[in-house]
Design a protein around this motif. Structure first.
Motif, PDB file in Angstrom:
ATOM      1  N   ARG A   1       0.833  -1.206   0.000  1.00  0.00           N
ATOM      2  CA  ARG A   1       0.000   0.000   0.000  1.00  0.00           C
ATOM      3  C   ARG A   1       0.868   1.256   0.000  1.00  0.00           C
TER       4      ARG A   1
ATOM      5  N   GLN B   1     -12.962  -0.634   8.652  1.00  0.00           N
ATOM      6  CA  GLN B   1     -12.034  -0.686   7.518  1.00  0.00           C
ATOM      7  C   GLN B   1     -11.314   0.625   7.240  1.00  0.00           C
ATOM      8  N   PRO B   2     -11.962   1.798   7.328  1.00  0.00           N
ATOM      9  CA  PRO B   2     -11.204   3.050   7.095  1.00  0.00           C
ATOM     10  C   PRO B   2     -10.066   3.246   8.092  1.00  0.00           C
TER      11      PRO B   2
ATOM     12  N   LEU C   1      -7.222   0.838   7.106  1.00  0.00           N
ATOM     13  CA  LEU C   1      -6.564   1.205   5.852  1.00  0.00           C
ATOM     14  C   LEU C   1      -5.795   2.512   5.905  1.00  0.00           C
TER      15      LEU C   1
ATOM     16  N   ARG D   1      -7.566   6.523   6.430  1.00  0.00           N
ATOM     17  CA  ARG D   1      -8.550   7.275   5.647  1.00  0.00           C
ATOM     18  C   ARG D   1      -7.890   8.020   4.490  1.00  0.00           C
TER      19      ARG D   1
ATOM     20  N   ALA E   1      -7.214   5.471   1.782  1.00  0.00           N
ATOM     21  CA  ALA E   1      -8.452   5.013   1.148  1.00  0.00           C
ATOM     22  C   ALA E   1      -9.027   6.087   0.222  1.00  0.00           C
TER      23      ALA E   1
ATOM     24  N   ILE F   1      -9.652   5.721  -3.836  1.00  0.00           N
ATOM     25  CA  ILE F   1     -10.980   5.946  -4.402  1.00  0.00           C
ATOM     26  C   ILE F   1     -10.937   7.049  -5.458  1.00  0.00           C
TER      27      ILE F   1
ATOM     28  N   TYR G   1     -10.117  -2.745  -5.448  1.00  0.00           N
ATOM     29  CA  TYR G   1     -10.729  -3.727  -4.536  1.00  0.00           C
ATOM     30  C   TYR G   1      -9.659  -4.380  -3.673  1.00  0.00           C
TER      31      TYR G   1
ATOM     32  N   LEU H   1      -8.189  -1.941  -1.053  1.00  0.00           N
ATOM     33  CA  LEU H   1      -9.131  -1.559  -0.002  1.00  0.00           C
ATOM     34  C   LEU H   1      -9.704  -2.746   0.753  1.00  0.00           C
TER      35      LEU H   1
ATOM     36  N   THR I   1     -11.695  -5.181  -0.366  1.00  0.00           N
ATOM     37  CA  THR I   1     -13.073  -5.513  -0.741  1.00  0.00           C
ATOM     38  C   THR I   1     -13.048  -6.501  -1.902  1.00  0.00           C
TER      39      THR I   1
ATOM     40  N   PHE J   1     -17.454  -1.947  -2.261  1.00  0.00           N
ATOM     41  CA  PHE J   1     -16.626  -0.789  -2.605  1.00  0.00           C
ATOM     42  C   PHE J   1     -17.452   0.494  -2.564  1.00  0.00           C
TER      43      PHE J   1
END
Length: 386
Positions: free
Chosen positions: A103, A338-339, A342, A344, A347, A351, A365, A368, A370, A376
């Motif tokens: 990431r 999840q945020p 990950l 924010r 993420a 996005i 996906y 993140l 998902t 998503f």
């Protein structure tokens, strides 16, 4: 029908179960034939070996090697104390580091593409700089002076707002107590409490969310201190034992000074380290009672290290019992958790890049955590990045 059995070196099978952290009871339940395979009196079928690899999270191909592979921790390991041997890193720890590195690599590319500035305080200090000086800088940048904390309603509220403030100054913060989204794979605070992946364009800190909320706050600032040093590190942020690692000791001192300035605790402390007094100070500074005990030791309110250690061990057992009684877990609503797992900031970047057509949905996906488009989309709405 001929059943084909495969030859696997016993050391590889033993490596896989140790890497997975399985107990004897777990082995007996999940792989009842393991003893026979280890002894060579029987061999697994290919299907059995595939199931074994899946259960232990070991790549199937590695089980056909002549000997177990070396899997060192991919970042400097600051957990070693003296001659204490660090056990083989668990697959859960390794996968967590690898995931964060992936990431971070994506975000570094994103930052370069969008011309985002490098984070200027990365590597701005070394261990010769006094912890008090760096702590003052951190408190100022985060608006985390004692007066600012009066707005926090709880440790959890303090943790969430601290995460937001650290991300605002350019550091990605990921907090999770599980591997990925698998609630059955809980990370162990006794193995590690956090780590920092440090580089100027995309510094990242990861906090073990299986630890107590208040302890996570200390670890978060400890890892932020590693960012100031400009050094990646795997940490246990230990307060109950002396460290022989200069960087780890320095980061502990910075974190303690950020959270509970020594000058303040010397005037604020009212006498005996009774539970009521520890909890009063913990509420005031929005830290754990364990951090308060450490600062009382630093302020020389304990006669000796052994005296401090005795109080610390007793309080640690009390805190663990309270956490168990509350049933703290990594469960709950996926879209709330999840945020935080990950980051924010990360993420939102994924996005936005996906909607702009630069990152394929399939990659988004994966990044993140998902699998379905609807998941998503709901995550997008929850994060507010549509």
């Amino acid at each position: 029908m001929v059943i084909v059995r495969v030859r696997v070196e016993p050391d590889l099978l033993q490596w896989a179960v140790e890497r997975a952290g399985w107990s004897e009871e777990t082995i007996a339940q999940r792989v009842p034939h393991l003893e026979e395979w280890l002894a060579g009196s029987a061999r697994p079928t290919l299907k059995q070996l595939e199931r074994f690899a899946h259960a232990t999270h070991a790549p199937l191909g590695l089980l056909f090697l002549p000997e177990p592979p070396e899997e060192p921790v991919p970042i400097p390991d600051m957990r070693t104390l003296g001659n204490r041997a660090i056990t083989r890193p668990s697959v859960d720890l390794l996968e967590t580091i690898y995931s964060c590195q992936s990431r971070q690599e994506w975000y570094r590319s994103y930052a370069t593409t969008h011309g985002l500035p490098e984070v200027d305080f990365v590597g701005s200090a070394d261990t010769s700089v006094t912890p008090e000086r760096v702590a003052a800088q951190i408190r100022q940048m985060l608006n985390f002076e004692l007066g600012d904390r009066s707005a926090f309603n709880s440790w959890d509220d303090a943790r969430r707002k601290l995460i937001d403030r650290i991300e605002k100054i350019g550091v990605l913060v990921m907090v999770s107590g599980i591997v990925g989204t698998d609630t059955h794979r809980r990370l162990k605070p006794e193995e590690f409490r956090g780590f920092a992946l440090v580089e100027p364009a995309a510094p990242l800190i990861f906090i073990n969310g299986a630890d107590t909320k208040a302890a996570q706050i200390f670890t978060m600032v400890h890892e932020l201190a590693h960012v100031w040093l400009g050094e990646s590190a795997l940490s246990d942020a230990a307060m109950a034992r002396p460290s022989d690692n200069d960087a780890e000791l320095w980061c502990n001192r910075v974190a303690a000074e950020v959270l509970v300035p020594l000058a303040e605790i010397r005037t604020e402390y009212r006498g005996e380290p009774a539970i009521t007094e520890l909890e009063r100070l913990a509420r005031k500074y929005r830290v754990s009672t364990l951090v308060i005990l450490k600062r009382l030791y630093d302020a020389r309110f304990f006669l000796s290290w052994d005296d401090y250690q005795e109080h610390y061990d007793g309080e640690l057992h009390r805190v663990i019992a309270l956490k168990a009684g509350r049933g703290d877990s990594e469960g709950g609503d996926f879209y709330n958790s999840q945020p935080i797992r990950l980051s924010r900031q990360f993420a939102r970047a994924v996005i936005a890049d996906t909607f702009e057509g630069r990152t394929p949905y399939r990659d988004a996906y994966h990044l993140l955590g998902t699998k379905k488009h609807q998941t998503f989309q709901t995550l997008v709405e929850k994060i507010g990045a549509a």
